[in-house]
Design a protein around this motif. Structure first.
Motif, PDB file in Angstrom:
ATOM      1  N   ALA A  48      -6.844   0.155   4.150  1.00 14.20           N
ATOM      2  CA  ALA A  48      -7.380   1.297   4.987  1.00 14.20           C
ATOM      3  C   ALA A  48      -8.652   1.469   5.242  1.00 14.20           C
ATOM      4  O   ALA A  48      -8.938   1.871   6.285  1.00 14.20           O
ATOM      5  N   ALA A  49      -9.316   1.060   4.236  1.00 13.81           N
ATOM      6  CA  ALA A  49     -10.834   1.116   4.239  1.00 13.81           C
ATOM      7  C   ALA A  49     -11.270   0.145   5.463  1.00 13.81           C
ATOM      8  O   ALA A  49     -12.066   0.415   6.339  1.00 13.81           O
ATOM      9  N   ALA A  50     -10.543  -1.041   5.708  1.00 11.18           N
ATOM     10  CA  ALA A  50     -10.839  -2.078   6.711  1.00 11.18           C
ATOM     11  C   ALA A  50     -10.402  -1.593   8.073  1.00 11.18           C
ATOM     12  O   ALA A  50     -11.188  -1.330   9.083  1.00 11.18           O
ATOM     13  N   ASN A  51      -9.236  -0.815   8.250  1.00 13.26           N
ATOM     14  CA  ASN A  51      -8.887  -0.123   9.266  1.00 13.26           C
ATOM     15  C   ASN A  51      -9.603   0.886   9.734  1.00 13.26           C
ATOM     16  O   ASN A  51     -10.043   1.077  11.094  1.00 13.26           O
ATOM     17  N   ALA A  52     -10.116   1.539   8.813  1.00  8.66           N
ATOM     18  CA  ALA A  52     -11.171   2.782   9.126  1.00  8.66           C
ATOM     19  C   ALA A  52     -12.489   2.251   9.909  1.00  8.66           C
ATOM     20  O   ALA A  52     -12.914   2.898  10.677  1.00  8.66           O
ATOM     21  N   ALA A  53     -12.755   0.984   9.520  1.00  9.64           N
ATOM     22  CA  ALA A  53     -14.167   0.297   9.952  1.00  9.64           C
ATOM     23  C   ALA A  53     -13.675  -0.368  11.505  1.00  9.64           C
ATOM     24  O   ALA A  53     -14.497  -0.657  11.911  1.00  9.64           O
ATOM     25  N   GLY A  54     -12.355  -0.277  11.645  1.00  9.37           N
ATOM     26  CA  GLY A  54     -12.216  -0.923  13.179  1.00  9.37           C
ATOM     27  C   GLY A  54     -11.358  -2.295  12.780  1.00  9.37           C
ATOM     28  O   GLY A  54     -11.434  -3.122  13.834  1.00  9.37           O
ATOM     29  N   ILE A  55     -11.229  -2.787  11.684  1.00  5.63           N
ATOM     30  CA  ILE A  55     -10.776  -4.201  11.608  1.00  5.63           C
ATOM     31  C   ILE A  55      -9.310  -4.054  11.170  1.00  5.63           C
ATOM     32  O   ILE A  55      -8.758  -3.534  10.140  1.00  5.63           O
ATOM     33  N   VAL A  56      -8.280  -4.458  12.208  1.00 10.04           N
ATOM     34  CA  VAL A  56      -6.953  -4.358  12.028  1.00 10.04           C
ATOM     35  C   VAL A  56      -6.403  -5.608  12.203  1.00 10.04           C
ATOM     36  O   VAL A  56      -6.569  -6.742  12.953  1.00 10.04           O
ATOM     37  N   CYS A  57      -5.356  -6.045  11.369  1.00 10.14           N
ATOM     38  CA  CYS A  57      -4.794  -7.543  11.083  1.00 10.14           C
ATOM     39  C   CYS A  57      -3.396  -7.148  11.270  1.00 10.14           C
ATOM     40  O   CYS A  57      -2.615  -6.295  10.929  1.00 10.14           O
ATOM     41  N   SER A  76      -9.512  -8.389   6.182  1.00 11.36           N
ATOM     42  CA  SER A  76      -8.831  -6.946   6.298  1.00 11.36           C
ATOM     43  C   SER A  76      -8.586  -6.293   4.931  1.00 11.36           C
ATOM     44  O   SER A  76      -7.898  -5.216   5.040  1.00 11.36           O
ATOM     45  N   GLY A  77      -9.258  -6.437   3.913  1.00 12.25           N
ATOM     46  CA  GLY A  77      -9.627  -5.786   2.598  1.00 12.25           C
ATOM     47  C   GLY A  77      -8.108  -5.835   1.784  1.00 12.25           C
ATOM     48  O   GLY A  77      -7.899  -4.970   0.936  1.00 12.25           O
ATOM     49  N   VAL A  78      -7.402  -6.801   2.150  1.00 11.00           N
ATOM     50  CA  VAL A  78      -5.984  -7.181   1.047  1.00 11.00           C
ATOM     51  C   VAL A  78      -6.765  -7.706  -0.186  1.00 11.00           C
ATOM     52  O   VAL A  78      -6.058  -7.400  -1.404  1.00 11.00           O
ATOM     53  N   VAL A  79      -7.797  -8.747  -0.133  1.00 12.27           N
ATOM     54  CA  VAL A  79      -8.149  -9.177  -1.484  1.00 12.27           C
ATOM     55  C   VAL A  79      -9.901  -8.992  -1.329  1.00 12.27           C
ATOM     56  O   VAL A  79     -10.474  -8.978  -0.144  1.00 12.27           O
ATOM     57  N   ALA A  80     -10.429  -9.127  -2.351  1.00 14.38           N
ATOM     58  CA  ALA A  80     -11.833  -9.080  -2.372  1.00 14.38           C
ATOM     59  C   ALA A  80     -12.502 -10.401  -2.644  1.00 14.38           C
ATOM     60  O   ALA A  80     -11.864 -11.224  -3.279  1.00 14.38           O
ATOM     61  N   PRO A  81     -13.536 -10.790  -2.078  1.00 15.80           N
ATOM     62  CA  PRO A  81     -14.033 -12.009  -2.107  1.00 15.80           C
ATOM     63  C   PRO A  81     -14.728 -12.212  -3.610  1.00 15.80           C
ATOM     64  O   PRO A  81     -15.144 -11.162  -4.154  1.00 15.80           O
ATOM     65  N   ASP A  82     -14.897 -13.303  -4.146  1.00 21.81           N
ATOM     66  CA  ASP A  82     -15.427 -13.687  -5.330  1.00 21.81           C
ATOM     67  C   ASP A  82     -17.046 -13.592  -5.240  1.00 21.81           C
ATOM     68  O   ASP A  82     -17.870 -13.250  -5.851  1.00 21.81           O
ATOM     69  N   ASN A  86      -0.989   7.543   9.650  1.00 20.20           N
ATOM     70  CA  ASN A  86      -1.718   8.639  10.130  1.00 20.20           C
ATOM     71  C   ASN A  86      -0.924   9.465  10.992  1.00 20.20           C
ATOM     72  O   ASN A  86      -1.307   9.430  11.900  1.00 20.20           O
ATOM     73  N   PRO A  87       0.221  10.089  10.413  1.00 14.57           N
ATOM     74  CA  PRO A  87       0.988  10.793  11.418  1.00 14.57           C
ATOM     75  C   PRO A  87       0.383  11.932  11.975  1.00 14.57           C
ATOM     76  O   PRO A  87      -0.443  12.719  11.035  1.00 14.57           O
ATOM     77  N   PRO A  88       0.630  12.364  13.039  1.00 11.33           N
ATOM     78  CA  PRO A  88       0.061  13.515  13.799  1.00 11.33           C
ATOM     79  C   PRO A  88       0.666  14.727  13.121  1.00 11.33           C
ATOM     80  O   PRO A  88       1.983  14.717  12.769  1.00 11.33           O
ATOM     81  N   THR A  89       0.420  15.934  12.586  1.00 10.28           N
ATOM     82  CA  THR A  89       0.817  17.115  12.033  1.00 10.28           C
ATOM     83  C   THR A  89       0.611  18.578  12.674  1.00 10.28           C
ATOM     84  O   THR A  89      -0.375  18.376  13.439  1.00 10.28           O
ATOM     85  N   ARG A  90       1.420  19.224  12.568  1.00 14.52           N
ATOM     86  CA  ARG A  90       1.366  20.425  12.982  1.00 14.52           C
ATOM     87  C   ARG A  90       1.978  21.480  12.155  1.00 14.52           C
ATOM     88  O   ARG A  90       3.316  21.449  11.587  1.00 14.52           O
TER      89      ARG A  90
END
Length: 509
Positions: free
Chosen positions: A77-86, A54-60, A107-111
């Motif tokens: 955020a990068a993992a979420n954008a790719a569709g991986i959500v924890c 989920s992008g919290v830590v990077a592997p060695d 990512n709130p909707p804006t107007r």
């Protein structure tokens, strides 16, 4: 089918923290439309695995692939954008914000450059409906929701991000039985929609009901992957702990004198509409269970006994003498000697950024201080004794308690209160979200403390724990004592019938 490219694959992934291998050349294959269960003791590498995914830590070292293409994530955020959500076991909600604010916070909707509140509420309502929380109002403050409903909001927050791979880390551990059934229905629907679900739970019956495939980790390494249902529970636990699986519960060897004056007695405790004339006793050497469906007043009873609640009517007796316990300081004083192991170790039991040493010392300052100055030699000796007694796995007493696995954090919570030398121990669902091996150690510790003369009251949402640990079980229903079960009467059938307010003779018929 074997030639099909999996939705997500992990190959040879390792992560070290100092000299410790949190994950060692781990492999994992996750397929779309499947529930893949991850099993293992606390500290086995499960949390590190999902933090890497989920992008919290990077592997060695090692690599991850999504749809057959190699990927890496700089942040969640990068993992979420790719569709991986924890959905982590520790809730990520902000209590002072509304449910809707929490669900769309990333990512709130804006107007016209402002948050579109109408669109925000519409997104939140849809997500809550998908998560089985349609009864939760989007504008309710999160702090006003009970823990089980906050967990539903956490699931809704994840679903609002349109996941392709949804990771659930003990996501049902805080839920009521009714909420669990609701969430199971949600997860089964998501599976049918083609979402891949990575499911982490220590509740074997949940794995049996939900999982398609299972992978066992131990000491940072993958031990085995197998189709769900192809191994017995005993075989699975043996894979997890790496040794022959022995009886989970130690024998009940305490010899309690029923004529002895109770160490603790509550008479007709009432509080608002949550407690309605509750009376209960606990004698030296006895483990008394609190049963019943979740939310029937068990937690409030423990808080009332410990002096946390205001406006409680009724009487509490210690060693047969009426005592006014008007706060935790009074409860844990040597002449009463009470300790409360809270439900939520993260927010109620520990100071996560502080060291193991500081957390262990906090409750026992009066015992290890002289004239307001900490006796460091006595403190160190007591801390070393607790770490050894509970087999707490930590690099050193100076390590931040937040760096420990969930099971070892729970051991610190228990050890902190044992530092006080309590005669009365109140436990609020103490094994929630921890592994089988650590549970066994805690069960053995409870029987040891009882054998040494402690009076113990244990609330658990797990019927097996009440049956295996307790000499008596007091079942609560609607804030009142429904039935007391003693010795051989403590059975799953009797517990369930009593919890549902069904007459036992009627249930048998």
């Amino acid at each position: 089918m074997d030639d099909e490219v999996p939705l997500f694959r992990m190959e040879g992934v390792s992560k070290r923290y100092g000299g410790v291998h949190a994950l060692d050349k781990a492999d994992l294959v996750v397929r779309a439309g499947k529930v893949h269960a991850i099993l293992g003791e606390n500290g086995a590498g499960k949390s590190t695995l999902i933090k890497i995914m989920s992008g919290v830590v990077a592997p060695d070292e090692g690599r991850m692939m999504l749809d057959g293409r190699e990927v890496s994530f700089a942040d969640p955020a990068a993992a979420n954008a790719a569709g991986i959500v924890c959905i982590f076991q520790e809730l990520s909600l902000i209590p002072d914000l509304s449910v809707a604010d929490n669900i769309v916070i990333s990512n709130p909707p804006t107007r016209f450059g402002m948050i579109d509140r109408k669109a925000q509420q519409a997104i939140a309502r849809e997500a809550l409906e998908r998560a089985g929380g349609g009864d939760i109002h989007p504008m309710e403050l999160v702090r006003n929701l009970p823990l089980s409903r906050r967990q539903i909001v956490e699931i809704a927050k994840a679903l609002a991000r349109k996941p392709r791979v949804l990771i659930l880390d003990e996501a049902t551990s805080a839920l009521t039985a009714a909420d669990v059934e609701t969430v199971f229905g949600v997860l089964k629907r998501l599976r049918s929609e083609g979402i891949a679900l990575l499911y982490i739970s220590h509740r074997m019956h949940e794995i049996t009901e939900l999982a398609d495939d299972c992978t066992v980790f131990r000491n940072g390494r993958k031990i085995a992957t197998y189709p769900a249902g192809s191994k017995t529970d005993d075989e699975v636990v043996q894979l997890m702990i790496g040794r022959e699986y022995s009886s989970v519960f130690p024998p009940k060897t305490s010899n309690v004198d029923p004529a002895a004056t109770p160490v603790l007695e509550a008479r007709n405790l009432s509080w608002l509409q949550r407690l309605n004339g509750v009376s209960i006793t606990a004698r030296a050497g006895e483990v008394v269970g609190l049963g019943g469906l979740d939310g029937q007043g068990q937690r409030e009873l423990l808080l009332a006994l410990f002096g946390v609640l205001r406006g409680v009517s009724g009487e509490v007796l210690i060693d047969g003498k009426s005592r006014a316990i008007n706060g935790p300081r009074k409860a844990k004083a040597p002449d009463i000697g009470m300790a409360l192991i809270p439900e939520d170790r993260k927010t109620e039991g520990l100071m996560l950024p502080m060291s193991v040493r500081d957390n262990l010392s906090f409750a026992a300052m009066s015992q290890i201080s002289r004239a307001g100055i900490v006796d460091q030699r006595a403190e160190s000796a007591a801390i070393d004794r607790m770490i050894k007694l509970l087999a707490i796995k930590t690099a050193s007493p100076a390590a931040a308690v937040g760096s420990l696995s969930g099971g070892n954090q729970q051991k610190v919570v228990i050890a902190k209160w044992l530092m006080v030398g309590p005669r009365i121990i109140l436990l609020n669902d103490p094994t929630r979200g921890i592994d089988v091996g650590t549970k066994q150690e805690i069960y053995a510790l409870l029987r040891q403390l009882a054998a040494e003369g402690a009076a113990i009251i244990l609330y658990s949402t797990d019927y097996d724990e009440l049956i295996g640990c307790c000499d008596r079980v007091v079942v609560l229903y609607d804030g009142a004592v429904k039935r007391e079960l003693v010795g051989p009467e403590v059975t799953e059938h009797a517990l369930i019938a009593s919890a549902l307010n069904i007459d036992l003779r009627e249930a048998v018929a």
